[in-house]
Design a protein around this motif. Sequence first.
Motif, PDB file in Angstrom:
ATOM      1  N   ASN A  28       0.897  -1.154   0.000  1.00  0.00           N
ATOM      2  CA  ASN A  28       0.000   0.000   0.000  1.00  0.00           C
ATOM      3  C   ASN A  28       0.932   1.199   0.000  1.00  0.00           C
ATOM      4  N   PHE A  29       1.067   1.812  -1.165  1.00  0.00           N
ATOM      5  CA  PHE A  29       2.083   2.858  -1.318  1.00  0.00           C
ATOM      6  C   PHE A  29       1.575   4.226  -0.882  1.00  0.00           C
ATOM      7  N   LEU A  30       2.488   5.033  -0.357  1.00  0.00           N
ATOM      8  CA  LEU A  30       2.194   6.440  -0.031  1.00  0.00           C
ATOM      9  C   LEU A  30       2.767   7.279  -1.160  1.00  0.00           C
ATOM     10  N   ILE A  54      12.400  -0.585   6.074  1.00  0.00           N
ATOM     11  CA  ILE A  54      11.951  -1.877   5.554  1.00  0.00           C
ATOM     12  C   ILE A  54      10.864  -1.609   4.517  1.00  0.00           C
ATOM     13  N   GLY A  55      11.050  -2.154   3.319  1.00  0.00           N
ATOM     14  CA  GLY A  55      10.046  -2.005   2.271  1.00  0.00           C
ATOM     15  C   GLY A  55       9.949  -0.598   1.711  1.00  0.00           C
ATOM     16  N   PRO A  56      11.011  -0.102   1.067  1.00  0.00           N
ATOM     17  CA  PRO A  56      10.944   1.257   0.490  1.00  0.00           C
ATOM     18  C   PRO A  56      10.005   1.350  -0.703  1.00  0.00           C
ATOM     19  N   ALA A 122       9.782   3.126   9.015  1.00  0.00           N
ATOM     20  CA  ALA A 122       9.191   2.342   7.934  1.00  0.00           C
ATOM     21  C   ALA A 122       7.668   2.393   7.917  1.00  0.00           C
ATOM     22  N   ASN A 123       7.142   2.345   6.699  1.00  0.00           N
ATOM     23  CA  ASN A 123       5.737   2.051   6.463  1.00  0.00           C
ATOM     24  C   ASN A 123       5.721   0.549   6.194  1.00  0.00           C
ATOM     25  N   LEU A 124       5.477  -0.233   7.239  1.00  0.00           N
ATOM     26  CA  LEU A 124       5.726  -1.675   7.174  1.00  0.00           C
ATOM     27  C   LEU A 124       4.713  -2.424   6.315  1.00  0.00           C
TER      28      LEU A 124
HETATM   29  N1  SAM Z   1       7.644   2.509   1.834  1.00  0.00           N
HETATM   30  C1  SAM Z   1       6.714   2.464   0.717  1.00  0.00           C
HETATM   31  C2  SAM Z   1       5.655   3.535   0.903  1.00  0.00           C
HETATM   32  O1  SAM Z   1       5.539   4.033   2.023  1.00  0.00           O
HETATM   33  O2  SAM Z   1       4.978   3.837  -0.082  1.00  0.00           O
HETATM   34  C3  SAM Z   1       6.065   1.090   0.565  1.00  0.00           C
HETATM   35  C4  SAM Z   1       5.361   0.567   1.798  1.00  0.00           C
HETATM   36  S1  SAM Z   1       4.409  -0.892   1.496  1.00  0.00           S
HETATM   37  C5  SAM Z   1       3.235  -0.787   2.826  1.00  0.00           C
HETATM   38  C6  SAM Z   1       5.422  -2.236   2.094  1.00  0.00           C
HETATM   39  C7  SAM Z   1       6.714  -2.507   1.301  1.00  0.00           C
HETATM   40  O3  SAM Z   1       7.372  -3.619   1.903  1.00  0.00           O
HETATM   41  C8  SAM Z   1       6.528  -2.880  -0.155  1.00  0.00           C
HETATM   42  O4  SAM Z   1       7.445  -2.161  -0.944  1.00  0.00           O
HETATM   43  C9  SAM Z   1       6.844  -4.379  -0.213  1.00  0.00           C
HETATM   44  O5  SAM Z   1       7.358  -4.805  -1.456  1.00  0.00           O
HETATM   45  C10 SAM Z   1       7.854  -4.504   0.891  1.00  0.00           C
HETATM   46  N2  SAM Z   1       7.950  -5.850   1.493  1.00  0.00           N
HETATM   47  C11 SAM Z   1       6.968  -6.768   1.665  1.00  0.00           C
HETATM   48  N3  SAM Z   1       7.422  -7.859   2.293  1.00  0.00           N
HETATM   49  C12 SAM Z   1       8.746  -7.634   2.542  1.00  0.00           C
HETATM   50  C13 SAM Z   1       9.765  -8.389   3.164  1.00  0.00           C
HETATM   51  N4  SAM Z   1       9.534  -9.610   3.666  1.00  0.00           N
HETATM   52  N5  SAM Z   1      10.996  -7.852   3.245  1.00  0.00           N
HETATM   53  C14 SAM Z   1      11.267  -6.619   2.736  1.00  0.00           C
HETATM   54  N6  SAM Z   1      10.325  -5.849   2.136  1.00  0.00           N
HETATM   55  C15 SAM Z   1       9.086  -6.340   2.031  1.00  0.00           C
END
Ligand code: SAM
Length: 293
Positions: A28-30, A54-56, A122-124
């Motif tokens: 869920n991207f911001l 985590i999860g950029p 992070a936005n996890l």
């Molecule tokens: N930071 C971005 C934003 O705020 O728009 C994306 C947030 S999105 C909620 C979660 C991110 O975590 C996604 O990019 C996804 O691909 C990544 N992700 C999901 N599972 C992951 C894992 N096990 N390890 C690392 N990254 C992961």
Amino acid sequence: MARIDDLPPLRDVIRRHGLSARKSLGQNFLLDLNLTARIARAAEPLENVTAVEIGPGPGGLTRALLALGARRVVAVERDERALAALAEIADRYPGQLDVIAGDALAVDLGDALGPERARIVANLPYNIATALLVKWLTVEPWPPWYDSMVLMFQREVAERIVAKPGSKSYGRLSVLAGWRTEAKILFDVAPSAFVPPPKVTSSVVRLSPRPEPLACDADALQRVTEAAFGQRRKMLRQSLKSLGFDPAALLEAAGLEPTARAEEIAVEGFVNLARGFAAQRPPTLQGVRVRPS
Ligand code: SAM
């Protein structure tokens, strides 16, 4: 608010790199850089800080952290489609963005982090958010390698993290978080801020490590809270039987009423139970994996 950088808008980044959101990756991207800057500001001051993200994904929060002065961002991303988009940010901030392609639950950040202060921001991905938090809360040695965490969770999870005894949300996560950190909900973020919008409201939480939490074995604390909250409506003299023995002596040593219920017990009470439990376990089971013959 002025633009935070001269990189292209996130919508363009997502389109160019084919980053259609995948539910399986909790995506869920911001896309509003003012909002990602608000999250990054909650982690200030960022000068001389290495932010661990985590999860950029397409990099909205990454860009905000760098624009607001983080010395370095170490980002762990599982989705290989996002790597080219993140490389563009790395070009704009030479030497300041390290991307580790992999699963954040498995990655060892040891080599990537230098001597400077580290802060998790992070936005996890919601499907692994609780597992990541438990991993960071139970890390050894303590004080941990990070000096604080600013994290986005589903509102319901955020409420469980900060809950106090007697509240409906109070549970295992509240005890673990309250034992080792001071946690606070900073602000809510509406579903409409995300693409695609999740079903529920989200909250940004800050967790600051306590320098000297009550001494206790994290594994034993998790075992007793699992038993106690696994049957949260039952009295402790009943629910703690799942630990494998009569809990009467354990409760007495911890100074707790056998008729009390899990949701009434403060962190200190659980720490006392965990200490008693750790002392009762046979030495071979303390931190040693026993293989069945
Ligand atoms: N930071 C971005 C934003 O705020 O728009 C994306 C947030 S999105 C909620 C979660 C991110 O975590 C996604 O990019 C996804 O691909 C990544 N992700 C999901 N599972 C992951 C894992 N096990 N390890 C690392 N990254 C992961």
